[in-house]
Scaffold this motif. Structure first.
Motif, mmCIF file in Angstrom:
data_model
loop_
_atom_site.group_PDB
_atom_site.id
_atom_site.type_symbol
_atom_site.label_atom_id
_atom_site.label_comp_id
_atom_site.label_asym_id
_atom_site.label_seq_id
_atom_site.Cartn_x
_atom_site.Cartn_y
_atom_site.Cartn_z
ATOM 1 N N VAL A 95 0.889 -1.361 -0.080
ATOM 2 C CA VAL A 95 0.229 -0.132 -0.230
ATOM 3 C C VAL A 95 0.624 1.207 0.124
ATOM 4 N N GLN A 96 2.213 1.276 0.855
ATOM 5 C CA GLN A 96 2.350 2.546 0.894
ATOM 6 C C GLN A 96 3.348 3.083 -0.405
ATOM 7 N N GLY A 97 4.175 1.443 -1.042
ATOM 8 C CA GLY A 97 4.805 1.596 -1.989
ATOM 9 C C GLY A 97 3.674 1.651 -3.174
ATOM 10 N N ILE A 98 2.773 1.972 -2.661
ATOM 11 C CA ILE A 98 1.536 2.366 -4.814
ATOM 12 C C ILE A 98 1.746 3.985 -4.193
ATOM 13 N N THR A 99 1.495 4.003 -2.873
ATOM 14 C CA THR A 99 1.790 5.697 -2.281
ATOM 15 C C THR A 99 2.971 6.156 -3.279
ATOM 16 N N ALA A 100 3.463 5.712 -3.110
ATOM 17 C CA ALA A 100 5.347 6.338 -3.168
ATOM 18 C C ALA A 100 5.198 6.403 -4.673
ATOM 19 N N ALA A 101 5.145 5.597 -5.396
ATOM 20 C CA ALA A 101 4.900 5.385 -7.031
ATOM 21 C C ALA A 101 4.336 7.033 -7.460
ATOM 22 N N LEU A 102 2.679 6.887 -6.446
ATOM 23 C CA LEU A 102 1.700 7.788 -7.286
ATOM 24 C C LEU A 102 2.161 9.161 -7.258
ATOM 25 N N LEU A 103 2.667 9.619 -5.613
ATOM 26 C CA LEU A 103 3.262 10.628 -5.850
ATOM 27 C C LEU A 103 5.185 11.556 -6.351
ATOM 28 N N ILE A 104 5.781 9.912 -6.936
ATOM 29 C CA ILE A 104 6.983 10.121 -7.270
ATOM 30 C C ILE A 104 6.822 10.932 -8.120
ATOM 31 N N THR A 105 6.203 9.979 -8.802
ATOM 32 C CA THR A 105 5.013 10.550 -10.743
ATOM 33 C C THR A 105 4.321 11.687 -10.857
ATOM 34 N N GLY A 106 4.037 12.035 -9.898
ATOM 35 C CA GLY A 106 2.856 13.095 -9.993
ATOM 36 C C GLY A 106 1.524 12.989 -10.400
ATOM 37 N N ASN A 107 0.822 11.921 -10.094
ATOM 38 C CA ASN A 107 -0.174 11.329 -10.418
ATOM 39 C C ASN A 107 -0.947 11.352 -9.379
ATOM 40 N N ALA A 108 -0.829 11.993 -7.836
ATOM 41 C CA ALA A 108 -1.704 11.244 -6.949
ATOM 42 C C ALA A 108 -3.105 12.170 -6.655
ATOM 43 N N GLU A 109 -4.306 11.823 -6.362
ATOM 44 C CA GLU A 109 -4.961 12.684 -6.332
ATOM 45 C C GLU A 109 -5.088 12.583 -4.858
ATOM 46 N N LEU A 110 -6.728 13.591 -4.485
ATOM 47 C CA LEU A 110 -6.646 13.159 -3.400
ATOM 48 C C LEU A 110 -7.428 11.720 -2.632
ATOM 49 N N TRP A 111 -8.465 11.877 -3.822
ATOM 50 C CA TRP A 111 -9.622 10.220 -3.834
ATOM 51 C C TRP A 111 -8.769 9.308 -3.808
ATOM 52 N N HIS A 112 -7.383 9.303 -4.554
ATOM 53 C CA HIS A 112 -6.148 8.135 -4.291
ATOM 54 C C HIS A 112 -5.471 7.956 -3.535
ATOM 55 N N LEU A 113 -4.948 9.135 -2.635
ATOM 56 C CA LEU A 113 -4.677 8.603 -1.273
ATOM 57 C C LEU A 113 -5.619 8.511 -0.127
ATOM 58 N N ALA A 114 -6.634 8.507 -0.124
ATOM 59 C CA ALA A 114 -8.332 8.810 0.901
ATOM 60 C C ALA A 114 -8.662 6.677 0.347
ATOM 61 N N ILE A 115 -7.961 6.342 -1.178
ATOM 62 C CA ILE A 115 -8.296 5.342 -0.651
ATOM 63 C C ILE A 115 -6.860 4.536 0.088
ATOM 64 N N LEU A 116 -6.686 4.680 -0.568
ATOM 65 C CA LEU A 116 -4.714 3.824 0.369
ATOM 66 C C LEU A 116 -4.441 3.963 1.886
ATOM 67 N N GLN A 117 -4.955 5.034 2.414
ATOM 68 C CA GLN A 117 -5.106 5.648 3.703
ATOM 69 C C GLN A 117 -6.065 4.636 4.452
ATOM 70 N N PHE A 118 -7.127 4.500 4.070
ATOM 71 C CA PHE A 118 -8.210 3.537 4.195
ATOM 72 C C PHE A 118 -8.120 2.184 4.252
ATOM 73 N N MET A 119 -7.110 2.033 3.327
ATOM 74 C CA MET A 119 -6.182 0.670 2.687
ATOM 75 C C MET A 119 -5.359 -0.266 4.052
ATOM 76 N N TRP A 120 -4.311 1.078 4.511
ATOM 77 C CA TRP A 120 -3.899 1.554 5.317
ATOM 78 C C TRP A 120 -4.187 1.461 6.664
ATOM 79 N N GLY A 121 -4.610 2.083 6.874
ATOM 80 C CA GLY A 121 -5.327 1.663 8.402
ATOM 81 C C GLY A 121 -6.763 0.522 8.189
ATOM 82 N N ALA A 122 -6.906 -0.414 7.364
ATOM 83 C CA ALA A 122 -7.629 -2.087 7.508
ATOM 84 C C ALA A 122 -6.268 -2.745 7.890
ATOM 85 N N SER A 123 -5.632 -2.552 7.210
ATOM 86 C CA SER A 123 -4.086 -3.311 7.599
ATOM 87 C C SER A 123 -4.253 -3.235 9.344
#
Length: 409
Positions: A88-116
């Motif tokens: 999950v955090q690896g995907i977050t890193a990739a989206l941010l590094i490539t400049g493709n991250a949007e708020l909904w991406h971060l919200a969903i990924l953080q939801f998945m991190w919270g579930a874990s």
């Protein structure tokens, strides 16, 4: 300090210590990276929404995490969660590094991190009695707390450097790597604590855990207090602290310095956990809420960075020492085969309102101002802390003379 090499000579405890130290280091980097990643896209209200998304899964899944940890294996739950978090955090890193991250991406990924985390956190309580040397529970908890606070010093400082120099994405990449290393050290512990490979009777297990939880008035009273505390302290500091730093104190480096001061205070608190062993632990834990007021007030002003850092130093010490006492209290009073389930109810009650709290903190901060929101939290913290200290069962709970053993149902 002869206890340090002695407890760390135990192979299994050393593995747990390394796993927790490394993953916590990454987790101390991630909140700062997340805060400024969101603030680059949106405002404090958006940050409250994203943080809220990370806390919702605790409400949804943490009870099931406690059941599985008790019936299967606490180390196994922790290992699986670490593997998921690496991805999950690896995907977050990739989206941010490539400049493709949007708020909904971060919200969903953080939801998945919270579930874990909902599966990891109850297990992390249940694993300590499995690896701690006999009679050394408080020492084990204090040593783990020391590692947490050391990471709290290094993590924010490293986060500030990473965010300022190479960006938020690479900070998340470090967090992902920390989870991978943690899983590596946890792998040899998978043999510990296995009770059954059968699918548990979830409803029955939850009822048994609930019965254990509500049978102790001191326990559910303090958990209710912790839940309120998360709304009036954790939520506004987590959301408005970075926003205040961004608006008035110089940005990520200032907030990293403040967070680092909290880590230094935590080191002191961890050392106190090794030396000071109060008889009435629940009462001491409750009263420590008053020590968190300075950081709320300093942020509300806002005071200079060094003043806020001093308040955070005190808060860090309070969390480290109070956390050591609380973990030890649960482990001393709750049967081992119920510990993860009871811990799950603890986590659920403590974080139940946090999603709404973070959203409310962001909305109120934007609408009425950061200062009034933080001062309101301080007033409510005083009232709730004073109230819980008046509860008889909290005041009179003493440490047991006989260590708690596993009680098979």
């Amino acid at each position: 300090m002869g206890w340090v090499p002695e407890i760390l000579r135990d192979r299994d405890f050393r593995r747990l210590y390394l796993a927790r130290s490394i993953s916590i280091l990454g987790n101390r980097i991630a909140p700062i990276a997340l805060a400024f990643a969101v603030l680059e896209i949106g405002d404090a209200g958006d940050l409250g929404f994203v943080i809220g998304a990370a806390t919702v899964p605790s409400v949804l899944f943490i009870l099931f995490g406690g059941v599985l940890a008790d019936r299967l294996s606490p180390p196994r739950m922790m290992f699986i969660a670490d593997v998921v978090d690496t991805v999950v955090q690896g995907i977050t890193a990739a989206l941010l590094i490539t400049g493709n991250a949007e708020l909904w991406h971060l919200a969903i990924l953080q939801f998945m991190w919270g579930a874990s985390s909902a599966f990891f956190n109850p297990a992390s309580m249940g694993v300590v009695p499995l690896v701690a040397p006999p009679g050394r529970l408080q020492d084990a908890n204090a040593t783990l707390s020391f590692a947490r606070q050391l990471s709290a010093i290094v993590g924010p400082a490293l986060a500030g450097v990473l965010v300022a120099s190479v960006g938020t994405g690479w900070a998340f990449a470090v967090d992902a790597a920390s989870f991978g290393l943690s899983a590596f050290f946890l792998f040899p512990l998978l043999r510990l604590g296995e009770r059954s490979l059968e699918i548990p009777d979830t409803i029955g297990e939850l009822k048994a855990g609930w019965t254990e939880f509500v049978s102790r008035r001191w326990l559910w009273t303090l958990v209710m207090y912790f839940g309120f505390f998360h709304v009036v302290f954790i939520a506004p500091v987590s959301v408005l602290g970075p926003a205040v730093a961004d608006a008035s104190l110089g940005g990520a480096k200032a907030w990293a310095a403040i967070a680092t001061a909290g880590g230094i205070g935590g080191i002191i608190g961890g050392l106190l956990g090794l030396r000071i062993r109060p008889e009435r632990t629940a009462f001491v834990v409750a009263g420590m809420g008053f020590l968190l007021l300075p950081v709320l007030i300093a942020l509300a002003i806002p005071a200079p960075v060094f003043v806020i850092a001093a308040g955070e130093f005190l808060a860090g010490g309070t969390f480290a020492y109070g956390g050591t006492l609380w973990d030890t209290t649960l482990q001393e009073h709750i049967p081992r085969n119920m510990l993860s389930r009871v811990s799950a109810y603890d986590w659920l009650g403590s974080t139940l309102l946090l999603p709404l709290g973070t959203i409310a903190a962001g909305v109120l901060g934007v609408s009425i101002g950061f200062g009034p929101t933080l001062i309101g939290g301080a007033i409510l913290l005083v009232v709730s802390t004073a109230a819980v200290m008046l509860v008889k069962d909290v005041r009179e709970l003493k440490r047991p003379t006989i260590p708690m053993k596993e009680e098979m149902a």
